[in-house]
Enzyme design. Sequence first.
Site, mmCIF file in Angstrom:
data_model
loop_
_atom_site.group_PDB
_atom_site.id
_atom_site.type_symbol
_atom_site.label_atom_id
_atom_site.label_comp_id
_atom_site.label_asym_id
_atom_site.label_seq_id
_atom_site.Cartn_x
_atom_site.Cartn_y
_atom_site.Cartn_z
ATOM 1 N N HIS A 191 41.719 -130.027 61.681
ATOM 2 C CA HIS A 191 41.731 -129.922 63.377
ATOM 3 C C HIS A 191 42.384 -130.501 64.362
ATOM 4 O O HIS A 191 43.210 -130.663 65.293
ATOM 5 C CB HIS A 191 40.015 -130.046 63.939
ATOM 6 C CG HIS A 191 39.511 -131.362 63.724
ATOM 7 N ND1 HIS A 191 39.234 -131.962 62.061
ATOM 8 C CD2 HIS A 191 39.164 -131.940 64.967
ATOM 9 C CE1 HIS A 191 38.510 -132.745 62.683
ATOM 10 N NE2 HIS A 191 38.999 -133.276 64.307
ATOM 11 N N ASP A 192 42.358 -132.196 63.182
ATOM 12 C CA ASP A 192 43.341 -133.055 63.963
ATOM 13 C C ASP A 192 44.281 -133.378 63.203
ATOM 14 O O ASP A 192 45.452 -134.505 63.591
ATOM 15 C CB ASP A 192 42.685 -134.389 64.068
ATOM 16 C CG ASP A 192 42.200 -134.364 64.758
ATOM 17 O OD1 ASP A 192 42.195 -133.774 66.438
ATOM 18 O OD2 ASP A 192 40.479 -135.599 65.122
ATOM 19 N N LYS A 195 47.498 -134.697 64.812
ATOM 20 C CA LYS A 195 48.504 -136.049 64.805
ATOM 21 C C LYS A 195 49.130 -136.682 63.876
ATOM 22 O O LYS A 195 49.639 -137.941 64.190
ATOM 23 C CB LYS A 195 47.122 -137.202 64.700
ATOM 24 C CG LYS A 195 45.897 -136.557 65.970
ATOM 25 C CD LYS A 195 44.600 -137.293 66.067
ATOM 26 C CE LYS A 195 43.512 -137.125 67.119
ATOM 27 N NZ LYS A 195 42.306 -137.723 66.651
ATOM 28 N N HIS A 220 48.171 -132.799 70.377
ATOM 29 C CA HIS A 220 47.502 -132.707 68.950
ATOM 30 C C HIS A 220 47.299 -131.446 68.831
ATOM 31 O O HIS A 220 47.617 -130.619 67.353
ATOM 32 C CB HIS A 220 47.271 -133.566 68.515
ATOM 33 C CG HIS A 220 45.345 -134.058 68.335
ATOM 34 N ND1 HIS A 220 44.819 -134.529 69.720
ATOM 35 C CD2 HIS A 220 45.165 -132.626 68.357
ATOM 36 C CE1 HIS A 220 43.638 -134.189 70.222
ATOM 37 N NE2 HIS A 220 43.309 -133.275 68.775
ATOM 38 N N HIS A 244 39.939 -126.536 69.629
ATOM 39 C CA HIS A 244 38.984 -127.606 69.771
ATOM 40 C C HIS A 244 39.139 -128.739 70.582
ATOM 41 O O HIS A 244 37.983 -129.417 70.567
ATOM 42 C CB HIS A 244 38.978 -128.273 68.258
ATOM 43 C CG HIS A 244 40.059 -128.754 68.237
ATOM 44 N ND1 HIS A 244 41.688 -129.126 67.201
ATOM 45 C CD2 HIS A 244 39.471 -130.668 68.370
ATOM 46 C CE1 HIS A 244 42.018 -130.141 67.616
ATOM 47 N NE2 HIS A 244 41.082 -130.979 68.315
ATOM 48 N N HIS A 245 39.736 -128.496 71.464
ATOM 49 C CA HIS A 245 39.411 -129.505 72.997
ATOM 50 C C HIS A 245 39.564 -128.506 74.243
ATOM 51 O O HIS A 245 39.193 -129.322 75.190
ATOM 52 C CB HIS A 245 40.828 -130.167 72.898
ATOM 53 C CG HIS A 245 40.553 -131.745 72.173
ATOM 54 N ND1 HIS A 245 39.988 -132.706 71.996
ATOM 55 C CD2 HIS A 245 40.902 -131.743 70.974
ATOM 56 C CE1 HIS A 245 39.315 -132.721 71.462
ATOM 57 N NE2 HIS A 245 40.570 -133.212 70.338
ATOM 58 N N ASP A 273 32.581 -131.965 66.520
ATOM 59 C CA ASP A 273 33.932 -132.811 66.140
ATOM 60 C C ASP A 273 33.560 -134.007 67.332
ATOM 61 O O ASP A 273 33.824 -135.661 66.444
ATOM 62 C CB ASP A 273 35.254 -132.332 66.673
ATOM 63 C CG ASP A 273 36.366 -133.499 67.207
ATOM 64 O OD1 ASP A 273 36.060 -134.429 65.885
ATOM 65 O OD2 ASP A 273 37.374 -133.172 67.778
HETATM 66 FE FE LIG Z 1 41.212 -133.063 67.997
#
Ligand SMILES: [Fe+2]
Length: 342
Positions: A191-192, A195, A220, A244-245, A273
Amino acid sequence: MNKNKTILLVEDERIAFNTILETLEFFGYQCYGVETLKEALEIIKKVPFDLILADYMLPDGTCFELLNAVKKFRFNLPFVVITAAENQKIIHEAMQKGASDFLKKPFNLKNLPVIIERNFERLRIEQKRNSPQKATVLFKTIKALIAALEAKDPYTSGHSLRVARHARMMALALDLSEEEQFTLELAAILHDIGKIGMPDHILNKASHLHELEYRIAKEHPVVGSNIVGKIDELKEVAAIIRHHHERFDGRGYPDGLQGKVIPKLARILAIVDAYESIVSRRVYKDAKSPEEALNEIKKYAGSQFDPDLVQIFNSVMHSEMASQKMRLKIEDFTDMSDSSSI
Ligand SMILES: [Fe+2]
C-alpha cells in the site's frame, strides 16, 4: 483459426439454434448443439468443451442446472447464458452462480465471435494469474520492492507486513473469497510503495509537514497505484492502493470517493493501516496502546472509516487481544512448571 476450440450450444428455439450454430461454424469453431437440459447434462460428461453457450429457459429446466453440474468439475469453464433483454434478475443470478458472460436476445450475430473470444481471453488472464511459477516471481518482485522502500524508510520497516496480518484477520472475519483475500493481502503489503518516490527529507521529517510537503506526501497512493498497475495481474491490487486514503465522508484523497463507492477492500485497508500506524512509534510520534488505538479508530467511525467495518475490526481485535493474554498466561504457567521441576 478456432479449429481447436469446441463449443456446446444448448438452445431449444429452432431458428436461433440453426443461426447460432451456422455462425459459430462459419467462424471456425467446432460445435455441438443440443436442445434439452437432459442432453446437455449427458454430453458435458463426454466432450471436453472449451465454452458453453446456453439458453436460460429450456424445455426441461433452466440452464442454471447445467451450470451447477459443470462447475463441479470444470470450475473455470466459460459459460455464457442467453436470455431475454429485459431479464436483469436472471443475468444477476447467472453471474452469482458463476456464469462468465451473458448474451441478451435479440443479438447481432456478428458480435458472437467477439463475445466468445472475450471469454477465452478472460480465462487466459485468470490462468496466467494462477500460474504457481508466475506467482512465485510476483512475490519475489514484491519482496524486492518492499525491501527497497524499507531501506529508504526504516521507521516503516515491518509496517506493511503487520498491516497485511491484520488485513488477513479481517478477510477471514468477513469471509471474503480467496481471490479477494489475495488481493487485499497484496494491497496491504504494497500500500505505501508509492513512498519510494518521496524525497527523504519529507519521508523522515520529525516535525509537521508544510503544505507543499504534505501535498507531495499525499501523492503516494497514486504513485504506488501506477507502479503496481504496470503488472497486468495486479490491476485490482493497484485500485485498492489508490484508494487506501479515501475517507468514508468523502474528504479523503486522491479522488474524494464517498461511502460504499470506495472499494470495500480499500475501506478495510484504511482501518488496518491506521490502527497499525497508531500502535507504532514513528519519527514524529510515540506509539499508543492497542486499546487507545481502537478508541481512536472508533472515534472516526462514520467520518474517516466505514462504521460497519470498524465494528467488525473492533471485535476481531478484542478476540485477538484476549487470545494473546491467554497465550501469555499459558507461557507463565509453563515457565513456573519448568522452574519447579529443576
Ligand atoms: Fe499510505
